[in-house]
Design a protein around this motif. Structure first.
Motif, PDB file in Angstrom:
ATOM      1  N   ALA A 141      10.179  34.262  -1.751  1.00  0.00           N
ATOM      2  CA  ALA A 141      10.059  35.650  -1.316  1.00  0.00           C
ATOM      3  C   ALA A 141      11.334  36.127  -0.642  1.00  0.00           C
ATOM      4  O   ALA A 141      11.758  37.275  -0.824  1.00  0.00           O
ATOM      5  N   ALA A 142      11.982  35.244   0.137  1.00  0.00           N
ATOM      6  CA  ALA A 142      13.204  35.630   0.841  1.00  0.00           C
ATOM      7  C   ALA A 142      14.385  35.753  -0.113  1.00  0.00           C
ATOM      8  O   ALA A 142      15.112  36.763  -0.101  1.00  0.00           O
ATOM      9  N   VAL A 143      14.587  34.740  -0.950  1.00  0.00           N
ATOM     10  CA  VAL A 143      15.761  34.738  -1.830  1.00  0.00           C
ATOM     11  C   VAL A 143      15.636  35.802  -2.920  1.00  0.00           C
ATOM     12  O   VAL A 143      16.536  36.634  -3.109  1.00  0.00           O
ATOM     13  N   ARG A 144      14.520  35.792  -3.638  1.00  0.00           N
ATOM     14  CA  ARG A 144      14.359  36.785  -4.702  1.00  0.00           C
ATOM     15  C   ARG A 144      14.224  38.188  -4.126  1.00  0.00           C
ATOM     16  O   ARG A 144      14.705  39.168  -4.714  1.00  0.00           O
ATOM     17  N   GLY A 145      13.588  38.280  -2.960  1.00  0.00           N
ATOM     18  CA  GLY A 145      13.448  39.585  -2.325  1.00  0.00           C
ATOM     19  C   GLY A 145      14.796  40.175  -1.952  1.00  0.00           C
ATOM     20  O   GLY A 145      15.052  41.368  -2.175  1.00  0.00           O
ATOM     21  N   ALA A 146      15.663  39.359  -1.371  1.00  0.00           N
ATOM     22  CA  ALA A 146      16.988  39.854  -0.995  1.00  0.00           C
ATOM     23  C   ALA A 146      17.796  40.237  -2.233  1.00  0.00           C
ATOM     24  O   ALA A 146      18.539  41.230  -2.219  1.00  0.00           O
ATOM     25  N   ARG A 147      17.655  39.457  -3.307  1.00  0.00           N
ATOM     26  CA  ARG A 147      18.372  39.792  -4.544  1.00  0.00           C
ATOM     27  C   ARG A 147      17.869  41.112  -5.120  1.00  0.00           C
ATOM     28  O   ARG A 147      18.667  41.953  -5.576  1.00  0.00           O
ATOM     29  N   ASP A 148      16.547  41.315  -5.111  1.00  0.00           N
ATOM     30  CA  ASP A 148      16.001  42.570  -5.621  1.00  0.00           C
ATOM     31  C   ASP A 148      16.392  43.742  -4.725  1.00  0.00           C
ATOM     32  O   ASP A 148      16.619  44.859  -5.209  1.00  0.00           O
ATOM     33  N   CYS A 149      16.460  43.498  -3.438  1.00  0.00           N
ATOM     34  CA  CYS A 149      16.897  44.548  -2.510  1.00  0.00           C
ATOM     35  C   CYS A 149      18.330  44.964  -2.823  1.00  0.00           C
ATOM     36  O   CYS A 149      18.675  46.156  -2.778  1.00  0.00           O
ATOM     37  N   LEU A 150      19.173  43.991  -3.165  1.00  0.00           N
ATOM     38  CA  LEU A 150      20.540  44.311  -3.594  1.00  0.00           C
ATOM     39  C   LEU A 150      20.529  45.208  -4.828  1.00  0.00           C
ATOM     40  O   LEU A 150      21.322  46.148  -4.940  1.00  0.00           O
ATOM     41  N   GLN A 151      19.647  44.915  -5.757  1.00  0.00           N
ATOM     42  CA  GLN A 151      19.571  45.720  -6.971  1.00  0.00           C
ATOM     43  C   GLN A 151      19.161  47.156  -6.657  1.00  0.00           C
ATOM     44  O   GLN A 151      19.692  48.110  -7.247  1.00  0.00           O
ATOM     45  N   VAL A 152      18.208  47.311  -5.741  1.00  0.00           N
ATOM     46  CA  VAL A 152      17.781  48.662  -5.352  1.00  0.00           C
ATOM     47  C   VAL A 152      18.938  49.429  -4.726  1.00  0.00           C
ATOM     48  O   VAL A 152      19.129  50.624  -4.974  1.00  0.00           O
ATOM     49  N   HIS A 153      19.747  48.739  -3.924  1.00  0.00           N
ATOM     50  CA  HIS A 153      20.880  49.391  -3.267  1.00  0.00           C
ATOM     51  C   HIS A 153      22.049  49.636  -4.222  1.00  0.00           C
ATOM     52  O   HIS A 153      22.944  50.419  -3.904  1.00  0.00           O
ATOM     53  N   GLY A 154      22.065  48.946  -5.358  1.00  0.00           N
ATOM     54  CA  GLY A 154      23.160  49.125  -6.296  1.00  0.00           C
ATOM     55  C   GLY A 154      24.469  48.613  -5.718  1.00  0.00           C
ATOM     56  O   GLY A 154      24.500  47.668  -4.930  1.00  0.00           O
ATOM     57  N   GLY A 155      25.577  49.259  -6.087  1.00  0.00           N
ATOM     58  CA  GLY A 155      26.882  48.805  -5.618  1.00  0.00           C
ATOM     59  C   GLY A 155      27.008  48.819  -4.112  1.00  0.00           C
ATOM     60  O   GLY A 155      27.738  48.007  -3.532  1.00  0.00           O
ATOM     61  N   MET A 156      26.287  49.719  -3.446  1.00  0.00           N
ATOM     62  CA  MET A 156      26.345  49.796  -1.988  1.00  0.00           C
ATOM     63  C   MET A 156      25.881  48.499  -1.339  1.00  0.00           C
ATOM     64  O   MET A 156      26.373  48.087  -0.288  1.00  0.00           O
ATOM     65  N   GLY A 157      24.914  47.826  -1.952  1.00  0.00           N
ATOM     66  CA  GLY A 157      24.357  46.608  -1.372  1.00  0.00           C
ATOM     67  C   GLY A 157      25.328  45.445  -1.339  1.00  0.00           C
ATOM     68  O   GLY A 157      25.164  44.515  -0.558  1.00  0.00           O
ATOM     69  N   PHE A 158      26.356  45.501  -2.188  1.00  0.00           N
ATOM     70  CA  PHE A 158      27.318  44.407  -2.269  1.00  0.00           C
ATOM     71  C   PHE A 158      28.496  44.586  -1.309  1.00  0.00           C
ATOM     72  O   PHE A 158      29.361  43.725  -1.229  1.00  0.00           O
TER      73      PHE A 158
END
Length: 288
Positions: free
Chosen positions: A235-252
């Motif tokens: 939940a933590a690892v995949r959740g954080a990765r999916d959260c990055l996807q929602v944020h798009g380039g800003m998340g990186f």
């Protein structure tokens, strides 16, 4: 089975969140990122004064006298806030190492093949002969690798699962908040089906992990703890990765906090009781 928190448990959870928001808000988090390897001793003592490390220590010994479920709630909030330091090791040392319960003594321990905050700790539990510095993905968690795996304490694994649960819940909150406010083509991105599915998956994984972690805190059964750890790590690892996807380039970007949650989740997942160890324990139980 239903897991409704009591009024006292909700008050404890809220109190820990309030303390961390006051003493380790975003400004303090960013200051810690800019000073890697430095442990905030004043914050550590504040945690001790609040009873964070002595939650499960009997009142007769100067502790709070609560149980494992309450410790899980506190560590969930610590994970949500990305609180740095060897929290689990110091908590488990309360009552055994002088000063650990009050936060005057920082304790770390060999956990699997890793030891966190080795240079900053006052006391190290477990053999560290041959320990070598390891470049950590997480700027808030200095690491050393030790030769040969160490035995894993099930309670340590459960408290790590609770921290992972906190991260899973927080990244789900961040993703939903961003999906509601970020607009593309004149609409909030949360209106688009692909983003809706990502946010829904974040919620499902976090709530599934929550039930497993809370159940394991009640039973204390090693198999339940292993299952909770597997679900919380995912939940933590995949959740954080999916959260990055929602944020798009800003998340990186470095300015975003999302990448810090992902890096911490990766590091926690490597602690003792992680994927392979928990999978083997569950397999052995099913084979009986």
């Amino acid at each position: 089975m239903r897991f409704q928190l009591s009024d006292d448990q909700r008050a404890l959870k809220g109190g820990v969140r309030e303390l961390l928001e006051r003493r380790f808000g975003r400004e303090a988090l960013r200051a810690a990122v800019d000073a890697p390897g430095r442990l905030d001793r004043a914050l550590w003592r504040a945690l001790g004064e609040a009873g964070f490390f002595a939650l499960r220590l009997p009142e007769a010994d100067g502790g709070v006298g609560l149980g494992l479920p309450e410790a899980v709630l506190a560590f969930e909030e610590a994970g949500r806030a990305l609180l740095p330091g060897p929290l689990v090791a110091t908590h488990l040392a309360a009552g055994a190492v002088p000063g650990a319960a009050t936060g005057e003594t920082v304790v770390t321990a060999v956990d699997g093949e890793l030891v966190e905050w080795l240079d900053a700790a006052d006391v190290v539990r477990g053999g560290t002969s041959g320990a070598a510095p390891l470049r950590s993905l997480d700027p808030l968690t200095p690491l050393h690798r030790v030769p040969g795996p160490a035995p894993t304490d099930p309670v340590a694994s459960l408290l790590t699962a609770a921290e992972q649960l906190g991260t899973a819940v927080r990244v789900q909150e961040l993703a939903v908040q961003h999906a509601r406010t970020r607009e593309q083509f004149g609409r909030p991105i949360g209106a688009f089906q692909a983003v809706k599915h990502l946010c829904a998956d974040l919620l499902v994984r976090a709530e599934t992990a929550r039930v497993a972690v809370y159940a394991a805190a009640l039973t204390g059964d090693p198999a339940d703890i292993a299952a909770a750890r597997l679900l919380a790590d995912e939940a933590a690892v995949r959740g954080a990765r999916d959260c990055l996807q929602v944020h798009g380039g800003m998340g990186f970007t470095w300015e975003s906090d999302v990448h810090l949650h992902l890096k911490r989740a990766w590091v926690r997942a490597r602690r003792g009781g992680g994927n392979t160890e928990s999978e083997e324990l569950l397999a052995a139980g099913l084979a009986v």
